[in-house]
Design an enzyme around this catalytic site. Structure first.
Site, PDB file in Angstrom:
ATOM      1  N   SER A  48       0.818  -1.229   0.000  1.00 20.70           N
ATOM      2  CA  SER A  48       0.000   0.000   0.000  1.00 20.70           C
ATOM      3  C   SER A  48       0.842   1.266   0.000  1.00 20.70           C
ATOM      4  O   SER A  48       0.302   2.362  -0.177  1.00 20.70           O
ATOM      5  CB  SER A  48      -0.918   0.037   1.222  1.00 20.70           C
ATOM      6  OG  SER A  48      -1.569  -1.179   1.410  1.00 20.70           O
ATOM      7  N   HIS A  52       3.039   4.119   7.929  1.00 18.06           N
ATOM      8  CA  HIS A  52       1.983   4.030   8.939  1.00 18.06           C
ATOM      9  C   HIS A  52       2.307   4.863  10.172  1.00 18.06           C
ATOM     10  O   HIS A  52       3.487   5.057  10.519  1.00 18.06           O
ATOM     11  CB  HIS A  52       1.802   2.566   9.369  1.00 18.06           C
ATOM     12  CG  HIS A  52       1.081   1.738   8.351  1.00 18.06           C
ATOM     13  ND1 HIS A  52      -0.232   1.946   8.018  1.00 18.06           N
ATOM     14  CD2 HIS A  52       1.505   0.705   7.578  1.00 18.06           C
ATOM     15  CE1 HIS A  52      -0.589   1.068   7.088  1.00 18.06           C
ATOM     16  NE2 HIS A  52       0.442   0.307   6.793  1.00 18.06           N
ATOM     17  N   CYS A 404       3.004   9.509 -21.796  1.00 22.70           N
ATOM     18  CA  CYS A 404       2.054   9.717 -20.687  1.00 22.70           C
ATOM     19  C   CYS A 404       2.740  10.304 -19.458  1.00 22.70           C
ATOM     20  O   CYS A 404       2.230  11.216 -18.830  1.00 22.70           O
ATOM     21  CB  CYS A 404       1.388   8.407 -20.287  1.00 22.70           C
ATOM     22  SG  CYS A 404       0.545   7.548 -21.596  1.00 22.70           S
ATOM     23  N   CYS A 444       5.266   3.458 -25.485  1.00 16.74           N
ATOM     24  CA  CYS A 444       6.702   3.633 -25.207  1.00 16.74           C
ATOM     25  C   CYS A 444       7.516   2.356 -25.085  1.00 16.74           C
ATOM     26  O   CYS A 444       8.738   2.405 -25.122  1.00 16.74           O
ATOM     27  CB  CYS A 444       6.898   4.503 -23.963  1.00 16.74           C
ATOM     28  SG  CYS A 444       6.295   3.748 -22.464  1.00 16.74           S
TER      29      CYS A 444
HETATM   30  C1  LIG Z   1      -0.434  -6.407   0.501  1.00 17.69           C
HETATM   31  C2  LIG Z   1       0.614  -5.742   1.362  1.00 17.69           C
HETATM   32  C3  LIG Z   1       0.430  -4.446   1.825  1.00 17.69           C
HETATM   33  C4  LIG Z   1       1.391  -3.845   2.631  1.00 17.69           C
HETATM   34  N1  LIG Z   1       1.281  -2.528   2.969  1.00 17.69           N
HETATM   35  C5  LIG Z   1       2.229  -1.930   3.714  1.00 17.69           C
HETATM   36  C6  LIG Z   1       2.170  -0.557   4.005  1.00 17.69           C
HETATM   37  O1  LIG Z   1       1.313   0.157   3.515  1.00 17.69           O
HETATM   38  N2  LIG Z   1       3.099  -0.029   4.845  1.00 17.69           N
HETATM   39  C7  LIG Z   1       4.070  -0.785   5.403  1.00 17.69           C
HETATM   40  O2  LIG Z   1       4.829  -0.274   6.213  1.00 17.69           O
HETATM   41  N3  LIG Z   1       4.205  -2.091   5.084  1.00 17.69           N
HETATM   42  C8  LIG Z   1       3.320  -2.666   4.236  1.00 17.69           C
HETATM   43  N4  LIG Z   1       3.443  -3.969   3.876  1.00 17.69           N
HETATM   44  C9  LIG Z   1       4.576  -4.720   4.367  1.00 17.69           C
HETATM   45  C10 LIG Z   1       5.817  -4.441   3.544  1.00 17.69           C
HETATM   46  O3  LIG Z   1       5.533  -4.414   2.174  1.00 17.69           O
HETATM   47  C11 LIG Z   1       6.810  -5.540   3.848  1.00 17.69           C
HETATM   48  O4  LIG Z   1       6.958  -5.636   5.231  1.00 17.69           O
HETATM   49  C12 LIG Z   1       8.158  -5.282   3.238  1.00 17.69           C
HETATM   50  O5  LIG Z   1       8.065  -4.997   1.865  1.00 17.69           O
HETATM   51  C13 LIG Z   1       9.014  -6.516   3.468  1.00 17.69           C
HETATM   52  O6  LIG Z   1      10.246  -6.301   2.874  1.00 17.69           O
HETATM   53  P1  LIG Z   1      11.287  -7.490   2.814  1.00 17.69           P
HETATM   54  O7  LIG Z   1      12.521  -6.911   2.296  1.00 17.69           O
HETATM   55  O8  LIG Z   1      11.310  -8.193   4.127  1.00 17.69           O
HETATM   56  O9  LIG Z   1      10.626  -8.536   1.815  1.00 17.69           O
HETATM   57  P2  LIG Z   1      10.593  -8.580   0.220  1.00 17.69           P
HETATM   58  O10 LIG Z   1      10.349  -7.267  -0.366  1.00 17.69           O
HETATM   59  O11 LIG Z   1       9.641  -9.665  -0.122  1.00 17.69           O
HETATM   60  O12 LIG Z   1      12.079  -8.987  -0.147  1.00 17.69           O
HETATM   61  C14 LIG Z   1      12.592 -10.270   0.073  1.00 17.69           C
HETATM   62  C15 LIG Z   1      13.561 -10.541  -1.043  1.00 17.69           C
HETATM   63  O13 LIG Z   1      14.222 -11.774  -0.798  1.00 17.69           O
HETATM   64  C16 LIG Z   1      14.454 -12.401  -2.042  1.00 17.69           C
HETATM   65  N5  LIG Z   1      14.699 -13.821  -1.790  1.00 17.69           N
HETATM   66  C17 LIG Z   1      13.825 -14.745  -1.341  1.00 17.69           C
HETATM   67  N6  LIG Z   1      14.423 -15.937  -1.241  1.00 17.69           N
HETATM   68  C18 LIG Z   1      15.707 -15.761  -1.613  1.00 17.69           C
HETATM   69  C19 LIG Z   1      16.827 -16.634  -1.729  1.00 17.69           C
HETATM   70  N7  LIG Z   1      16.746 -17.943  -1.422  1.00 17.69           N
HETATM   71  N8  LIG Z   1      17.997 -16.129  -2.181  1.00 17.69           N
HETATM   72  C20 LIG Z   1      18.112 -14.813  -2.509  1.00 17.69           C
HETATM   73  N9  LIG Z   1      17.068 -13.947  -2.427  1.00 17.69           N
HETATM   74  C21 LIG Z   1      15.889 -14.421  -1.978  1.00 17.69           C
HETATM   75  C22 LIG Z   1      13.180 -12.110  -2.811  1.00 17.69           C
HETATM   76  O14 LIG Z   1      13.349 -12.261  -4.212  1.00 17.69           O
HETATM   77  C23 LIG Z   1      12.868 -10.697  -2.399  1.00 17.69           C
HETATM   78  O15 LIG Z   1      13.389  -9.741  -3.306  1.00 17.69           O
HETATM   79  C24 LIG Z   1       2.522  -4.583   3.023  1.00 17.69           C
HETATM   80  C25 LIG Z   1       2.720  -5.877   2.526  1.00 17.69           C
HETATM   81  C26 LIG Z   1       1.802  -6.437   1.658  1.00 17.69           C
HETATM   82  C27 LIG Z   1       2.085  -7.752   1.045  1.00 17.69           C
END
Ligand SMILES: Cc1cc2nc3c(=O)[nH]c(=O)nc-3n(C[C@H](O)[C@H](O)[C@H](O)COP(=O)(O)OP(=O)(O)OC[C@H]3O[C@@H](n4cnc5c(N)ncnc54)[C@H](O)[C@@H]3O)c2cc1C
Length: 488
Positions: A48, A52, A404, A444
């Site tokens: 989103s 927050h 755009c 594009c």
């Molecule tokens: C629907 C939704 C709405 C949300 N809204 C909000 C919001 O409004 N505000 C907010 O604060 N938070 C929000 N969140 C939470 C937020 O998006 C997540 O907490 C945050 O993006 C998590 O980041 P991350 O780096 O932990 O995970 P990710 O962004 O998922 O990154 C993990 C990475 O690890 C990589 N990976 C996985 N396995 C391996 C492997 N074996 N080897 C190498 N790489 C690997 C993946 O490819 C990925 O790029 C929301 C989440 C969702 C799903």
């Protein structure tokens, strides 16, 4: 196997990249390994985008304690890294006569340390949000909440970490981890990497990565959320991030303007087994649409641009899991569902603390530079007649590639020369907004391909072709569905 790293971070989402940038303040050999073709390919690209307030989770949880601390870092980080952040404020609204649930959130927020929360009455609510239904009776205002661009933030974090000495290996899925503290070996198809510490920031795959070192103490229970994004400008209808009352599955469906003034509505919440399935579904779209239409009667399906799905990495403990595990040197940063984006700066500081407690000595990096120039300059779009003469000129920095969003060739070239290999149209799109506009790339895309093929040997059209196969609800399908339903 050559270099010995101090820290290998698994996953280049907002969590992994923010940790890398935080650690790049010190003299350390840092490597991020990411299985995707770019950074921010997981939950970080589909959420989103809300910064927050920090009142929605109780102080008894790590999520509750880290959210506000993270939020407080956004203004400074955006000044340094220019990823896009707007403190628009948020409102939780209810049409109920009884404001008690809002007072409970207010108290919870105060327990988390917030000082910018207050209850607003119907009259004030109408003044603040004249386009919302007049039936609303009460609201909880959080002045310092806002919106940001999450994938631009992760890109900015990674670019800045790289500028400060960190390394990034894309298309490097970790398959196995051997060794122990001081001498782990992280195995990927692009090589084996020796490291003193491993940080698991693998999002929905965090439990799978944990199992590689024999840890089996939690599992990820993926929960998808779908969204509808509307045309640029449609977001002007709302001034704040608008939430309904929370449900047992979280903060519920919201309505907001993105930082580029697109209206965004969603997410719903549905358990799903497949951790990578980001297709969208017309019935779910319509249900989100109905909920938001009740709140904002002016919502116009004809302005619908595209749908997308994000997958929440909810852990079986239903909280963030951030600790040095019983495998010394293996730092867990798992279960980072919402508000993980907001909390990410605080998560990175916490991880730094864990590394220090585990014996890592941190000496300042004398060359650390916290600044990163923006790629996208936030601008009002010019009338088409003004940019027309720049559409078909020969290659030049000022040549307009995307009509755009008015993205120039110079901006695309800049985006591709900042330390992260950009190999796809999707990568160009997320860095510059080219193809995010009304025509969704019809005009594009071939022009982007032409520029990319000219400036880099790494451009890989296969990825975009594969991803164009993800089944997403298109505008015509949504409109037909809504019409056929109305006819019944
Ligand atoms: C629907 C939704 C709405 C949300 N809204 C909000 C919001 O409004 N505000 C907010 O604060 N938070 C929000 N969140 C939470 C937020 O998006 C997540 O907490 C945050 O993006 C998590 O980041 P991350 O780096 O932990 O995970 P990710 O962004 O998922 O990154 C993990 C990475 O690890 C990589 N990976 C996985 N396995 C391996 C492997 N074996 N080897 C190498 N790489 C690997 C993946 O490819 C990925 O790029 C929301 C989440 C969702 C799903």
């Amino acid at each position: 196997m050559e270099k010995h790293y101090d820290v290998v971070i698994i996953g280049a989402g907002i969590v992994g990249t923010t940790i890398a940038r935080q650690l790049s303040r010190y003299r350390l050999n840092i490597l991020i390994v990411e299985k995707g073709i770019d950074v921010a390919m997981g939950a970080t690209k589909a959420n989103s985008a809300i910064v927050h307030g920090g009142y929605a989770e109780p102080h008894t949880t790590l999520k509750g304690r880290l959210c506000y601390a993270g939020r407080q870092a956004f203004a400074r980080l955006n000044e340094e890294l220019n990823f896009g952040f707007k403190e628009s404020g948020s409102l939780v609204v209810t049409a109920d006569d009884d404001p008690a649930p809002l007072y409970r959130l207010l108290e919870q927020g105060r327990a988390n340390g917030l000082t910018d929360l207050r209850i607003v009455s119907q009259d004030e609510l109408r003044e603040m949000e004249p386009q919302l239904t007049p039936d609303l009776k009460w609201g909880l205002l959080c002045e310092g909440a806002g919106v940001c661009s999450p994938y631009e933030m992760a890109i900015a974090m990674a670019e800045n970490a790289i500028m400060n000495g960190a390394e990034l290996k894309l298309e490097s899925e970790v398959k196995a981890i051997g060794g122990s503290k001081g001498n782990f070996v992280v195995e990927t198809p692009s090589g084996s990497f020796q490291t003193r510490y491993v940080i698991n920031a693998a999002g929905v795959q965090a439990d799978v990565v944990s199992q590689m070192v024999g840890l089996d103490d939690f599992s990820i229970l993926p929960r998808s959320g779908q969204y509808l994004l509307f045309a640029r400008g449609s977001g002007k209808a709302v001034n704040h991030v608008i939430f309904g009352l929370p449900t047992e599955k979280g903060k519920g469906i919201l309505l907001t303007s993105t930082i580029y003034e697109n209206l965004l509505i969603g997410p719903d919440a549905s358990e799903q087994e497949d951790r990578e399935d980001t297709s969208t579904d017309v019935q779910r779209m319509a249900a989100i649409y109905d909920t938001c239409k009740d709140l904002y009667p002016g919502l116009d399906a004809k302005q619908f641009l595209r749908s997308f799905t994000g997958i929440r990495a909810r852990s079986s403990t239903d909280d963030f899991l951030i600790e040095e595990t019983k495998v010394p040197g293996f730092i867990q940063v798992a279960g980072i569902q919402s508000p993980g984006l907001t909390a990410s700066p605080a998560i990175a500081e916490m991880v730094e603390g864990l590394l220090v407690s585990s014996g890592l000595v941190l000496e300042p990096n004398p060359d650390f530079d916290p600044y990163r120039k923006p790629i996208i300059q936030h601008k009002e779009l010019r009338p088409l007649r003004e940019i027309k003469p720049l559409l078909d000129i020969p290659s030049a920095p000022e040549k307009v590639i995307c009509r755009c969003e008015q993205v120039t060739e110079g901006e695309i070239i800049d985006a591709c020369g900042r330390g992260i290999p950009v190999k796809t149209i999707d990568g160009v799109k997320r860095r510059t907004r080219a193809s995010m506009g009304w025509c969704q790339g019809t005009f594009c895309r071939p022009r982007i391909v032409e520029v990319m093929q000219r400036i880099t040997d790494e451009f890989d059209a296969r990825f975009d072709i594969e991803h164009s196969g993800v089944s997403r609800v298109e505008k015509s399908e949504l409109l037909d569905f809504l019409t056929s339903r109305a006819d019944k």
